[in-house]
Scaffold this motif. Structure first.
Motif, mmCIF file in Angstrom:
data_model
loop_
_atom_site.group_PDB
_atom_site.id
_atom_site.type_symbol
_atom_site.label_atom_id
_atom_site.label_comp_id
_atom_site.label_asym_id
_atom_site.label_seq_id
_atom_site.Cartn_x
_atom_site.Cartn_y
_atom_site.Cartn_z
ATOM 1 N N LEU A 64 -30.724 -6.845 69.995
ATOM 2 C CA LEU A 64 -31.645 -6.272 69.396
ATOM 3 C C LEU A 64 -31.615 -4.919 71.244
ATOM 4 O O LEU A 64 -31.657 -5.545 72.325
ATOM 5 N N THR A 65 -32.424 -4.456 70.844
ATOM 6 C CA THR A 65 -32.809 -2.773 72.154
ATOM 7 C C THR A 65 -34.247 -2.678 71.316
ATOM 8 O O THR A 65 -34.579 -2.274 70.290
ATOM 9 N N GLN A 66 -35.388 -2.213 72.820
ATOM 10 C CA GLN A 66 -36.764 -2.005 72.563
ATOM 11 C C GLN A 66 -37.009 -0.331 72.224
ATOM 12 O O GLN A 66 -36.196 -0.250 73.489
ATOM 13 N N TYR A 67 -37.050 0.055 71.856
ATOM 14 C CA TYR A 67 -38.164 1.271 71.863
ATOM 15 C C TYR A 67 -39.458 1.350 71.919
ATOM 16 O O TYR A 67 -40.346 0.845 71.514
ATOM 17 N N LYS A 68 -40.226 2.688 73.151
ATOM 18 C CA LYS A 68 -41.747 2.365 73.503
ATOM 19 C C LYS A 68 -41.710 3.312 71.842
ATOM 20 O O LYS A 68 -41.088 4.610 71.880
ATOM 21 N N VAL A 69 -42.972 3.834 71.092
ATOM 22 C CA VAL A 69 -43.283 4.166 70.283
ATOM 23 C C VAL A 69 -44.004 5.414 70.757
ATOM 24 O O VAL A 69 -45.367 4.821 71.246
ATOM 25 N N LYS A 70 -43.465 6.494 70.557
ATOM 26 C CA LYS A 70 -44.796 7.441 71.322
ATOM 27 C C LYS A 70 -45.743 8.267 69.882
ATOM 28 O O LYS A 70 -46.895 8.255 70.155
ATOM 29 N N SER A 71 -44.704 7.972 69.066
ATOM 30 C CA SER A 71 -46.328 8.282 68.014
ATOM 31 C C SER A 71 -45.208 7.589 66.687
ATOM 32 O O SER A 71 -44.357 7.325 66.173
ATOM 33 N N ALA A 72 -46.696 7.698 65.662
ATOM 34 C CA ALA A 72 -46.170 6.644 63.615
ATOM 35 C C ALA A 72 -46.843 7.575 62.737
ATOM 36 O O ALA A 72 -48.595 7.387 63.618
ATOM 37 N N LYS A 73 -46.206 8.212 62.203
ATOM 38 C CA LYS A 73 -47.149 8.720 61.240
ATOM 39 C C LYS A 73 -47.160 8.102 60.025
ATOM 40 O O LYS A 73 -45.510 7.840 59.891
ATOM 41 N N MET A 74 -47.893 8.383 58.721
ATOM 42 C CA MET A 74 -47.281 8.134 58.082
ATOM 43 C C MET A 74 -46.935 9.656 56.419
ATOM 44 O O MET A 74 -47.315 10.197 57.324
ATOM 45 N N HIS A 75 -45.271 9.334 56.240
ATOM 46 C CA HIS A 75 -45.529 11.188 55.042
ATOM 47 C C HIS A 75 -44.719 10.673 54.486
ATOM 48 O O HIS A 75 -43.595 9.855 54.547
ATOM 49 N N SER A 76 -45.177 10.948 53.232
ATOM 50 C CA SER A 76 -44.464 10.860 51.716
ATOM 51 C C SER A 76 -44.172 9.086 51.234
ATOM 52 O O SER A 76 -43.122 8.955 51.533
ATOM 53 N N GLY A 77 -44.088 8.385 51.951
ATOM 54 C CA GLY A 77 -44.718 6.771 51.978
ATOM 55 C C GLY A 77 -43.475 5.921 52.824
ATOM 56 O O GLY A 77 -43.048 5.202 52.520
ATOM 57 N N ASN A 78 -43.290 6.888 53.449
ATOM 58 C CA ASN A 78 -42.327 6.723 54.838
ATOM 59 C C ASN A 78 -43.396 6.683 56.052
ATOM 60 O O ASN A 78 -44.003 6.987 55.901
ATOM 61 N N VAL A 79 -42.721 5.938 57.078
ATOM 62 C CA VAL A 79 -43.182 5.689 58.225
ATOM 63 C C VAL A 79 -42.502 7.154 59.010
ATOM 64 O O VAL A 79 -41.258 6.342 59.423
ATOM 65 N N VAL A 80 -42.665 8.160 59.946
ATOM 66 C CA VAL A 80 -42.238 9.054 60.216
ATOM 67 C C VAL A 80 -42.437 8.560 61.946
ATOM 68 O O VAL A 80 -43.815 8.946 62.878
ATOM 69 N N MET A 81 -41.607 8.094 63.147
ATOM 70 C CA MET A 81 -42.245 7.258 64.752
ATOM 71 C C MET A 81 -40.692 8.421 65.793
ATOM 72 O O MET A 81 -39.521 8.894 65.274
ATOM 73 N N ALA A 82 -41.508 8.660 66.449
ATOM 74 C CA ALA A 82 -41.086 9.141 67.813
ATOM 75 C C ALA A 82 -40.470 7.972 68.669
ATOM 76 O O ALA A 82 -41.469 7.552 69.448
ATOM 77 N N LEU A 83 -40.060 8.546 69.460
ATOM 78 C CA LEU A 83 -39.228 6.501 69.987
ATOM 79 C C LEU A 83 -38.926 7.272 71.491
ATOM 80 O O LEU A 83 -38.151 8.236 71.823
ATOM 81 N N GLU A 84 -39.062 6.767 72.398
ATOM 82 C CA GLU A 84 -38.867 7.475 73.606
ATOM 83 C C GLU A 84 -37.746 6.749 73.693
ATOM 84 O O GLU A 84 -36.691 5.672 73.284
ATOM 85 N N GLY A 85 -36.787 7.635 74.612
ATOM 86 C CA GLY A 85 -35.433 8.175 74.400
ATOM 87 C C GLY A 85 -34.615 8.628 73.810
ATOM 88 O O GLY A 85 -33.281 9.023 73.896
#
Length: 187
Positions: A64-85
């Protein structure tokens, strides 16, 4: 922060692809309403097989690797996430196939008349006549509505699949870990 126990983490989706050039990942959520995934400040990623594939918890925890989430939004039924690093497309592509897990205590508080499906697992299912039907071992989504999987939690043996609709689910009592259904044991 230390790695949490696998039992404290809930799988909410999987990385299906990279999104754009800046390192965002496209996550295929396991729910049509991924509230917990969209509001998470941190996620855990694992690239090894699911726990029901025979992998021991200690091996899985080590991956397991932890990532901080910079942003998350819905787009076309998926979640688009920006992860730190994760800052470019190649790093995002390296995460393709990773399972996204979130600590259960990080979920947003549910409204008083609602609950998370994961909280139903382990509840005793009874019909309106008081007959024990079994234990809820899973709740899944199958298009039109959810399905409650009732069986033996020790062996994961499935006894019944019950539609998760208001006509069938009459009462959910999370405090007492019981669900009352308009359902018969021989259906």
């Amino acid at each position: 922060m230390s790695t949490p126990s696998l039992n404290d983490l809930i799988e909410l989706g999987a990385v299906s692809e990279a999104q754009g050039l800046q390192g965002q990942v496209k996550v295929r959520p396991h729910s049509s309403e991924p509230v917990a995934l969209l509001s998470s400040k941190a996620v855990w990623l694992s690239l090894i097989p699911r726990r029901d594939a025979g992998v021991s918890a200690s091996v899985e925890q080590a991956s397991l690797t932890q990532y901080k989430v910079k942003s998350a939004k819905m787009h076309s039924g998926n979640v688009v996430m920006a992860l730190e690093g994760v800052s470019d497309r190649d790093q995002a592509l390296a995460l393709k196939g990773a399972r996204i897990l979130v600590a259960r205590d990080a979920f947003p508080k549910a409204d008083s008349d609602s609950y998370y499906w994961v909280d139903l697992i382990g509840c005793q299912a009874n019909n309106e006549q008081g007959e024990a039907l079994g234990t809820v071992i899973d709740v899944t989504e199958h298009g039109a509505h959810g399905v409650i999987v009732i069986g033996d939690i020790a062996t994961n043996a499935i006894k019944q699949l019950v539609p998760f609709v208001k006509e069938v689910v009459k009462n959910v009592d999370l405090e007492n870990k019981t669900i009352t259904l308009d359902w018969q044991s021989d259906w």
